[in-house]
Design an enzyme around this catalytic site. Structure first.
Site, PDB file in Angstrom:
ATOM      1  N   HIS A  93     -12.620 -35.996  10.603  1.00  0.00           N
ATOM      2  CA  HIS A  93     -13.160 -36.402  12.107  1.00  0.00           C
ATOM      3  C   HIS A  93     -13.798 -35.022  12.461  1.00  0.00           C
ATOM      4  CE1 HIS A  93     -12.969 -36.718  16.359  1.00  0.00           C
ATOM      5  NE2 HIS A  93     -12.004 -35.731  16.710  1.00  0.00           N
ATOM      6  N   HIS A  95     -16.940 -33.402  15.530  1.00  0.00           N
ATOM      7  CA  HIS A  95     -17.732 -33.245  16.526  1.00  0.00           C
ATOM      8  C   HIS A  95     -19.206 -33.057  16.497  1.00  0.00           C
ATOM      9  CE1 HIS A  95     -13.580 -32.282  19.265  1.00  0.00           C
ATOM     10  NE2 HIS A  95     -13.520 -33.173  18.344  1.00  0.00           N
ATOM     11  N   TYR A 120     -28.621 -46.316   2.451  1.00  0.00           N
ATOM     12  CA  TYR A 120     -27.638 -45.355   2.077  1.00  0.00           C
ATOM     13  C   TYR A 120     -26.598 -45.308   3.265  1.00  0.00           C
ATOM     14  CZ  TYR A 120     -28.603 -43.631  -2.536  1.00  0.00           C
ATOM     15  OH  TYR A 120     -28.798 -43.672  -3.668  1.00  0.00           O
TER      16      TYR A 120
END
Length: 218
Positions: A93, A95, A120
């Protein structure tokens, strides 16, 4: 792979992501599922650029802290992906700027936030779903991800950032990078009427590389 090596790999990939500006400050988190059902996850308020393998949060199969520093508050979203995608062995995860920007645009389809722009992107991420905004650490985000029924390996949290699972840590990192680069392409080409992959080309990719794509018309 040994737990010691996995701890070192989390630190190595985390530092690479941080140094290339893909997740600033103490943002972002990484987890890896272990053979015993437990998992390693980066600690709360830890910069991915300065992780200590000995301080990694070690959780048991029930998500209880066994050793190390307190875990990231985003444990619920990692848990939700592991519970709905049985093949997932790692979750990343970030930002990352372009993915966050994409998550804020009004025109994106929550069932497929990006069109089939490159081979891709389709091969590494497949369609990416948008999850509505929840405050960071809100356990309700887990229910939103579970509601996707495991169809998506990559998810964008609105006004927050991408969450991507993979069958290896390396695979999850590479897929997250592919999503970020594709989001960047989308923003660069927005309003220019670019040529996307045709349905026939997407079908060919799925057949050739064994992709399992949600039933969604692009």
């Amino acid at each position: 792979m040994s737990e010691t090596k996995l701890r070192e790999d989390i630190c190595r990939f985390g530092r690479s992501l941080f140094e290339r500006g893909l997740t600033p400050g103490s943002s972002g988190n990484i987890s890896v599922r272990l053979d015993d059902g437990g998992w390693l996850v980066t600690p709360t308020n830890a910069s991915l650029g300065f992780l200590d393998p000995g301080k990694m949060s070690r959780l048991d199969a029930n998500g209880k802290l066994v050793s190390g520093d307190a875990p990231t508050k985003e444990v619920p979203l990692h848990t939700a992906l592991y519970q709905t995608r049985s093949a997932a062995r790692a979750v990343v995860h970030l930002h990352s700027t372009h993915s966050v920007a994409l998550s804020m645009l009004p025109e994106i389809d929550p069932r497929a936030v990006l069109p089939p722009m490159t081979a891709y992107y389709m091969m590494k991420c497949a369609p990416t779903a948008l999850v509505p905004y929840y405050r960071p650490g809100d356990p309700a985000v887990a229910d939103a991800i579970k509601g996707l029924a495991g169809q998506y390996s990559s998810v964008l949290l609105a006004n927050h950032g991408p969450v991507v699972s993979g069958d290896t840590l390396e695979g999850a990192v590479f897929a997250t990078e592919e999503l970020e680069e594709t989001a960047k392409l989308y923003l660069l080409l927005r309003g220019l009427n670019p040529r996307y992959l045709s349905p026939e080309q997407v079908t060919d990719l799925a057949r050739t590389f064994g992709l399992v794509l949600p039933d969604h018309p692009h």
